[in-house]
Design a protein around this motif. Structure first.
Motif, short mmCIF file in Angstrom:
data_model
loop_
_atom_site.label_atom_id
_atom_site.label_comp_id
_atom_site.label_asym_id
_atom_site.label_seq_id
_atom_site.Cartn_x
_atom_site.Cartn_y
_atom_site.Cartn_z
N ASN A 26 61.92 -21.70 -12.01
CA ASN A 26 62.20 -22.29 -13.33
C ASN A 26 63.68 -22.56 -13.51
N ASN A 27 64.47 -21.98 -12.60
CA ASN A 27 65.93 -22.18 -12.68
C ASN A 27 66.23 -23.62 -12.30
N PRO A 28 66.95 -24.32 -13.13
CA PRO A 28 67.22 -25.74 -12.81
C PRO A 28 68.04 -25.92 -11.53
N ASN A 29 68.76 -24.86 -11.12
CA ASN A 29 69.57 -24.93 -9.88
C ASN A 29 68.86 -24.28 -8.70
N TRP A 30 67.58 -24.15 -8.80
CA TRP A 30 66.80 -23.43 -7.78
C TRP A 30 67.04 -23.99 -6.39
N MET A 31 66.94 -25.27 -6.23
CA MET A 31 67.09 -25.88 -4.91
C MET A 31 68.50 -25.64 -4.34
N THR A 32 69.50 -25.75 -5.19
CA THR A 32 70.88 -25.55 -4.74
C THR A 32 71.10 -24.12 -4.29
N ILE A 33 70.54 -23.17 -5.08
CA ILE A 33 70.70 -21.76 -4.75
C ILE A 33 70.00 -21.45 -3.43
N VAL A 34 68.81 -21.99 -3.22
CA VAL A 34 68.06 -21.75 -1.98
C VAL A 34 68.82 -22.30 -0.77
N ARG A 35 69.33 -23.54 -0.96
CA ARG A 35 70.07 -24.15 0.15
C ARG A 35 71.30 -23.31 0.50
N ASN A 36 71.99 -22.80 -0.54
CA ASN A 36 73.18 -21.97 -0.29
C ASN A 36 72.80 -20.68 0.43
N GLN A 37 71.67 -20.09 0.03
CA GLN A 37 71.22 -18.87 0.69
C GLN A 37 70.89 -19.14 2.17
N GLN A 38 70.19 -20.24 2.41
CA GLN A 38 69.83 -20.57 3.79
C GLN A 38 71.07 -20.88 4.65
N GLU A 39 72.05 -21.53 4.00
CA GLU A 39 73.29 -21.85 4.73
C GLU A 39 74.03 -20.57 5.10
N ARG A 40 74.08 -19.59 4.12
CA ARG A 40 74.75 -18.33 4.43
C ARG A 40 74.04 -17.60 5.56
N GLN A 41 72.72 -17.63 5.54
CA GLN A 41 71.95 -16.98 6.61
C GLN A 41 72.22 -17.64 7.96
N SER A 42 72.25 -18.98 7.97
CA SER A 42 72.50 -19.72 9.21
C SER A 42 73.90 -19.44 9.74
N ASN A 43 74.86 -19.45 8.81
CA ASN A 43 76.24 -19.17 9.23
C ASN A 43 76.37 -17.76 9.79
N ALA A 44 75.68 -16.81 9.16
CA ALA A 44 75.74 -15.42 9.63
C ALA A 44 75.12 -15.29 11.02
N ARG A 45 73.97 -15.99 11.23
CA ARG A 45 73.34 -15.94 12.55
C ARG A 45 74.25 -16.54 13.62
N SER A 46 74.88 -17.65 13.28
CA SER A 46 75.78 -18.31 14.24
C SER A 46 76.97 -17.40 14.58
N LYS A 47 77.49 -16.74 13.54
CA LYS A 47 78.64 -15.87 13.77
C LYS A 47 78.23 -14.67 14.62
N ILE A 48 77.01 -14.14 14.34
CA ILE A 48 76.53 -13.02 15.15
C ILE A 48 76.36 -13.43 16.60
N ALA A 49 75.78 -14.61 16.83
CA ALA A 49 75.58 -15.10 18.21
C ALA A 49 76.92 -15.28 18.91
N SER A 50 77.91 -15.84 18.18
CA SER A 50 79.23 -16.07 18.76
C SER A 50 79.90 -14.73 19.11
N LEU A 51 79.80 -13.77 18.17
CA LEU A 51 80.42 -12.47 18.42
C LEU A 51 79.71 -11.72 19.55
N GLU A 52 78.38 -11.85 19.63
CA GLU A 52 77.66 -11.20 20.73
C GLU A 52 78.08 -11.79 22.08
#
Length: 260
Positions: free
Chosen positions: A214-240
């Motif tokens: 119902n949040n009017p910014n729902w899509m933006t918030i989801v995309r931001n969450q997914q981007e943070r998750q993707s960035n974290a995975r990439s950083k973990i892979a790089s650090l590993e």
């Protein structure tokens, strides 16, 4: 009267016999002396000639004309041998002087090598100088011993200095090798700490609460969450990957340091 005449005749005959024997003995000595005068072994010939001289003195006289003639030949042979010996000695002295000069030059060059900064090239040249020393003939014994001691001392100084330099360089290589190990260990600790933080950040990104639709910014918030998750995975892979590279480099660096 006949008895006196007979006794005189017997004495004269004995004297002539003695003279003949002495003449024969001296002729034998002359023959040997003349042979020795042209000998190639001057030292042995000189010793033998001295013995012949002693033998000559022990032989009694012979007729004056024979004695003078044979002595002239004997003495001439002795003189020839002595002159040859003197010539050989003078020649040897000249060779000794030339050899001494050559060895003095080698000593000087060897002495200068001990202050060289390029010990590898200096040691190679020192070996070449040693070969040259062996090729140079002898000189007088006192010079030979003095120059050899100077040459060997200079060579020893060079190789001792090269040894000290090698030990110092080896110590410096070991120090640099272990300093590299220390740097890699620190980099690995920092990488592991960064990896821990990245994994924690990824866990927080995964556990973030999804927004209400119902949040009017729902899509933006989801995309931001997914981007943070993707960035974290990439950083973990790089650090590993970085951690894996550092572990390999650290193992190699420790192996090399231990081998030094």
């Amino acid at each position: 009267m006949d008895e006196i005449f007979a006794a005189n005749k017997q004495r004269i005959d004995q004297m002539k016999a003695d003279w003949a024997a002495n003449k024969s003995a001296k002729e034998r000595l002359v023959s040997q002396a003349e042979s020795l005068a042209s000998s190639s072994d001057l030292r042995a010939a000189s010793d033998r000639m001295k013995s012949l001289g002693d033998e000559w003195k022990r032989i009694g006289p012979c007729e004056k004309s024979d004695n003078e003639r044979l002595w002239g030949r004997f003495n001439a042979a002795r003189t020839r041998l002595r002159e040859r010996k003197d010539q050989e000695f003078n020649k040897r002295k000249a060779e000794w002087a030339a050899n001494r000069s050559a060895k003095e030059r080698l000593v000087g060059r060897m002495s200068s090598l001990s202050s060289s900064s390029d010990y590898r090239a200096a040691k190679d040249e020192a070996r070449s100088l040693t070969d040259q020393w062996r090729a140079v003939g002898p000189c007088e014994k006192s010079d030979q011993e003095r120059l050899w001691n100077d040459f060997k001392s200079a060579k020893d100084r060079l190789f001792e200095a090269a040894k000290r330099d090698g030990e110092q360089r080896a110590a410096e290589r070991r120090q640099r090798a272990w300093e590299r190990v220390s740097r890699l260990e620190e980099q690995l600790r920092n990488t592991e700490a960064a990896l821990y933080r990245a994994q924690d950040s990824y866990s927080r990104a995964l556990s973030a609460r999804s927004p209400s639709m119902n949040n009017p910014n729902w899509m933006t918030i989801v995309r931001n969450q997914q981007e943070r998750q993707s960035n974290a995975r990439s950083k973990i892979a790089s650090l590993e990957q970085r951690k894996s590279d550092l572990v390999y480099k650290l193992m190699d660096a420790r192996s090399k340091a231990n081998s030094l």
